[in-house]
Design a protein around this motif. Structure first.
Motif, PDB file in Angstrom:
ATOM      1  N   ASP A  73      -3.920   6.446   8.662  1.00 46.81           N
ATOM      2  CA  ASP A  73      -5.215   6.631   8.006  1.00 46.81           C
ATOM      3  C   ASP A  73      -6.045   7.668   8.755  1.00 46.81           C
TER       4      ASP A  73
ATOM      5  N   ARG B  56      -5.519  -3.940   7.889  1.00 50.60           N
ATOM      6  CA  ARG B  56      -6.591  -2.957   7.960  1.00 50.60           C
ATOM      7  C   ARG B  56      -7.167  -2.665   6.577  1.00 50.60           C
TER       8      ARG B  56
ATOM      9  N   LEU C 117      -1.190   2.690   8.238  1.00 58.26           N
ATOM     10  CA  LEU C 117      -1.668   1.908   7.113  1.00 58.26           C
ATOM     11  C   LEU C 117      -1.142   0.484   7.252  1.00 58.26           C
TER      12      LEU C 117
ATOM     13  N   HIS D  56       0.846  -1.193   0.000  1.00 56.68           N
ATOM     14  CA  HIS D  56       0.000   0.000   0.000  1.00 56.68           C
ATOM     15  C   HIS D  56       0.881   1.243   0.000  1.00 56.68           C
TER      16      HIS D  56
ATOM     17  N   SER E  43      -5.836  -1.505   3.900  1.00 55.97           N
ATOM     18  CA  SER E  43      -5.422  -0.270   3.236  1.00 55.97           C
ATOM     19  C   SER E  43      -5.349  -0.516   1.728  1.00 55.97           C
TER      20      SER E  43
ATOM     21  N   ILE F  83      -4.848  10.843   4.640  1.00 52.35           N
ATOM     22  CA  ILE F  83      -3.628  10.233   5.175  1.00 52.35           C
ATOM     23  C   ILE F  83      -2.731  11.302   5.774  1.00 52.35           C
TER      24      ILE F  83
END
Length: 293
Positions: free
Chosen positions: A247, A257, A253, A28, A259, A288
């Motif tokens: 986040d 979770r 992140l 991510h 992301s 973010i």
């Protein structure tokens, strides 16, 4: 002077940095930021930038995730020097290091299951470390058991052998290493080869990593890695633990979770080069934020 991710650094003699993701999910934007920090640090000071795939967790590592990591790095324009390195090709090195620790009497077998540890913690209150309750030492001194076992480091013996330890973070300054707060950490797992601590420490020495660039979430673990470096006569790198991307709930992140993966952005036709350029300017995607030191 060199400025990376908003941090000014004095001139450094850099051999190599590394980005070392685990192929247990898709990368991510937080991974992109970490890779960027390691890449730009190496480029700023004439060092190599290596990509190391931490693929020894056989139950979670996936070939498709390895391919996606390589594609994501190319899409971002963060090109490593040389082919990717794979932990799965280094099991013999980890096993040899474990043997050295056995010879020194610094590790012991542990048969405890997670449920048994949880029950022991109910019966015997223990101190808490950065990872939660410290293992109560149920198997320390035990002569045998049934079933699979892991190998734990006898922390008290190890700390007594090395004496005081320290390390340097280029942003936070000199640090006193206190690995004892983690208790008897696992070095060789039941369900996979070497733990993160043993494998990463050995790999950084094997790959001549002079500067370990990684996220602040790994800051505390450096104490364990300094201990292993001392026990195994490994070189001591310098460190930079960069801030994390958070986040909109203030959590880092993470794959766990959900992301948004880079592969979705890539497949949607977004520009990896533009994302990297924005991160270099300190421009983060909507929602973010950057963690504070």
């Amino acid at each position: 002077m060199g400025k990376i991710a908003g941090v000014e650094f004095a001139p450094q003699v850099v051999s190599a940095t590394r980005f070392a993701p685990s192929p247990n999910g898709r990368l991510h934007i937080g991974h992109a930021f970490s890779a960027l920090c390691a890449h730009d640090f190496a480029r700023a000071f004439g060092g190599k930038f290596l990509l190391r795939i931490e693929d020894i967790d056989g139950t979670r590592s996936r070939p498709e995730h390895i391919a996606a990591i390589i594609d994501d790095m190319a899409w971002l324009g963060l090109h490593p020097d040389g082919a990717p390195l794979f932990q799965s090709q280094r099991i013999a090195n980890y096993a040899a290091a474990l043997e050295r620790l056995k010879e020194k009497g610094l590790v012991y077998q542990c048969w405890c299951t997670r449920s048994e540890i949880a029950e022991a913690l109910k019966q015997q209150p223990v101190r808490h470390g950065p990872d939660g309750p410290v293992y109560p030492g149920t198997c320390r001194g035990r002569s045998g058991g049934d079933g699979d076992f892991c190998w734990r480091l006898d922390m008290e013996k190890a700390v007594a052998l090395t004496g005081p330890l320290s390390w340097i973070d280029l942003a936070a300054g000199p640090q006193i290493a206190n690995p004892a707060i983690f208790g008897d950490v696992v070095l060789w797992r039941k369900d996979a080869p070497a733990s993160y601590h043993l494998a990463a420490t050995l790999d950084d020495a094997t790959d001549a990593i002079s500067h370990v660039v990684r996220g602040m979430d790994l800051f505390a673990y450096t104490a364990i890695h300094r201990l292993l470096q001392q026990l195994l006569d490994l070189p001591q790198p310098l460190y930079w633990h960069h801030p994390l991307l958070l986040d909109d709930s203030g959590e880092k992140l993470a794959k766990s979770r959900a992301s948004k993966p880079l592969s979705e952005l890539r497949e949607a036709g977004e520009s990896g080069a533009a994302i990297v350029a924005a991160l270099r300017r300190g421009q983060l995607p909507l929602g973010i934020t950057l963690s504070r030191p």
